[in-house]
Enzyme design. Structure first.
Site, PDB file in Angstrom:
ATOM      1  N   GLU A 189     -27.030  30.410  -3.660  1.00 40.19           N
ATOM      2  CA  GLU A 189     -27.350  29.149  -2.975  1.00 40.19           C
ATOM      3  C   GLU A 189     -26.622  27.993  -3.654  1.00 40.19           C
ATOM      4  OE1 GLU A 189     -31.660  29.324  -2.808  1.00 40.19           O
ATOM      5  OE2 GLU A 189     -31.591  31.230  -1.743  1.00 40.19           O
ATOM      6  N   ARG A 262     -40.003  35.747  -7.056  1.00 39.86           N
ATOM      7  CA  ARG A 262     -41.158  36.630  -6.864  1.00 39.86           C
ATOM      8  C   ARG A 262     -41.733  37.022  -8.225  1.00 39.86           C
ATOM      9  NH1 ARG A 262     -39.734  35.055  -2.796  1.00 39.86           N
ATOM     10  NH2 ARG A 262     -39.332  36.049  -0.793  1.00 39.86           N
ATOM     11  N   GLU A 390     -35.432  23.820   1.397  1.00 43.07           N
ATOM     12  CA  GLU A 390     -34.287  24.626   1.850  1.00 43.07           C
ATOM     13  C   GLU A 390     -33.293  23.654   2.456  1.00 43.07           C
ATOM     14  OE1 GLU A 390     -33.828  27.904   1.520  1.00 43.07           O
ATOM     15  OE2 GLU A 390     -35.828  28.651   1.030  1.00 43.07           O
TER      16      GLU A 390
END
Ligand SMILES: *[C@@H]1O[C@H](CO)[C@@H](O)[C@H](O)[C@H]1NC(C)=O
Ligand SMILES: *[C@@H]1O[C@H](CO)[C@@H](O)[C@H](O)[C@H]1NC(C)=O
Length: 433
Positions: A189, A262, A390
């Site tokens: 990203e 996570r 985002e």
């Protein structure tokens, strides 16, 4: 003669370099990306199950009836992928025929941009890890009364993970809230890091008169690269690398790293995860198994009573999200929603026509259920506003052309600025000052 020899070796080197470049993206040769239309939550679940079963790489999760999903499919996966979608009546269409080709084009685009940069600033490009460190060192040296460089610890491969503290009062005034932002938890990203550096620039080097309050009333923690191992690997080997680079030979001898988002200690390994160590959503063997997430945890714990807002910056899709990833809302959800919606509105007001509007909401309800993410960890341990952003992808997913970076920096800064101001108001009433 000497000149000829030099030229010859120059071309040999050039040929070597270009063969390395040519080869790097071939791991994605004949991988395709499909847009998938989602009618309802059942379709979302079908896609999620496909990810679990086949390990297809979901580039964008999409939202039923609002935004299509984007899925990368390898030649080996495609038969079962199409069968499952057809059997469930899902519509799909080809978006990218050969991912290796678009990655090569993207790399050439970046090389051109860099050759042409003359006096471009570091945040107008995709700077490498070493360049970001150098910028942080320089700015801390130039503004010693305002900026402190902190070395927070080492990544798995031994890279220093650094952040800047920006404060007019040396972080000593408890009446000021702390705004904590980080980026590049997911390596591919790339557009997230420039936004953090641009924020430093706006606060320190280019403070506007009408934004003095942002510097004077708020203390800032800005961490531009959470996952430097993954980020460097995405430059040198695999442009679409997402995870950390930790090695745990008892778990796998072929697949390295875990999904850092996570890996936090909140409902660990319960939702939106895969037990396959090769999956993009493998959470690791235990909460905080990763050096990188431990560093974020330690920043939280060190500054917790004063952190009013945590902004974990990701890409892409135009979302501002909040917890919990299991769809449970927090008691302060009305205020949380207000902050997120204000950010979305501020950014939408200056958005480019080719971008979607920001979608705001609970991450589980808007996107998909997750566990162990940084946003939930912050919320869980007591940060009042713990958010995931985002940024826009403009249809290029992770390959945002560098010509868009300036706009994303400016636009996102508007969202950051308003969320900082709202944070200040809430912090003051929280601590009674
Ligand atoms: C290089 O910069 C010039 C002047 O800013 C601009 O006109 C040109 O389009 C740029 N070329 C590329 C390939 O970015
Ligand atoms: C969802 O997660 C939060 C944070 O861990 C927890 O407090 C809450 O009880 C969970 N809700 C359900 C229904 O499990």
């Amino acid at each position: 003669m000497i000149k000829f020899k030099m030229d010859a070796s120059f071309f040999v080197i050039l040929a070597l370099i270009s063969s390395v470049f040519a080869g790097k993206h071939d791991i994605y040769s004949r991988h395709a990306v499909y847009g998938v239309e989602l009618r309802d939550q059942d379709d979302v679940a079908t896609l999620f199950n496909l990810q679990q079963k086949l390990n297809v790489d979901i580039w964008q999760h999409g939202m039923a009836r609002v935004r299509d999903a984007e899925v990368m499919v390898s030649p080996e996966q495609s038969k079962e992928f199409f069968e499952t979608l057809d059997n469930n009546g899902l519509k799909y269409y080809l978006k990218i025929e050969d991912v290796s080709k678009v990655l090569k084009e993207h790399e050439e685009d970046l090389a051109k941009w860099r050759r042409n940069r003359s006096n471009r600033m570091i945040f107008q490009d995709y700077p490498r890890y070493a360049e970001v460190n150098q910028y942080m060192e320089e700015i801390a040296a130039r503004y010693p009364n305002l900026v402190t460089l902190v070395n927070a610890g080492k990544s798995f491969e031994g890279r220093d993970i650094k952040y800047l503290k920006i404060s007019t009062t040396n972080f000593e005034d408890p009446r000021k809230p702390v705004y904590f932002m980080d980026a590049m938890m997911h390596a591919r990203e790339w557009v997230t890091t420039p936004v953090t550096i641009y924020s430093v620039f706006r606060l320190v080097e280019n403070l506007r008169d009408d934004e003095r309050d942002l510097l004077e009333d708020i203390d800032w923690i800005i961490l531009p690269i959470v996952n430097p191992d993954g980020y460097e690997f995405s430059h040198t080997d695999d442009r679409l690398w997402r995870r950390t680079r930790s090695v745990n030979l008892e778990v796998s001898t072929t697949c390295f790293g875990v999904d850092p988002n996570r890996n936090f200690d909140v409902d660990f390994n319960t939702l939106g995860v895969s037990s396959d160590p090769c999956s993009q959503t493998y959470p690791g063997v235990a909460p905080f198994s990763e050096a990188e997430t431990r560093i974020i945890r330690d920043i939280f714990l060190k500054y917790l009573p004063r952190i009013q807002l945590y902004n974990d910056i990701h890409s892409h899709g135009n979302y501002v999200l909040f917890g919990f990833g299991n769809n449970t809302l927090t008691p302060n959800v009305a205020q949380l929603h207000h902050v997120a919606a204000a950010m979305g509105a501020a950014m939408d007001a200056v958005k480019l026509p080719e971008a979607g509007y920001y979608l705001i909401g609970n991450s589980g309800l808007v996107l998909y259920k997750t566990s162990g993410c940084g946003q939930d960890y912050g919320q869980h341990i007591g940060v009042p506003f713990s958010l995931t952003m985002e940024l826009p992808g403009y249809g290029y997913s992770f390959r945002v052309p560098p010509s868009f970076i300036d706009h994303i920096n400016e636009e996102t800064w508007k969202g950051i600025a308003i969320s900082a101001r709202i944070s200040k108001i809430h912090y003051r009433s929280r601590v009674g000052r």
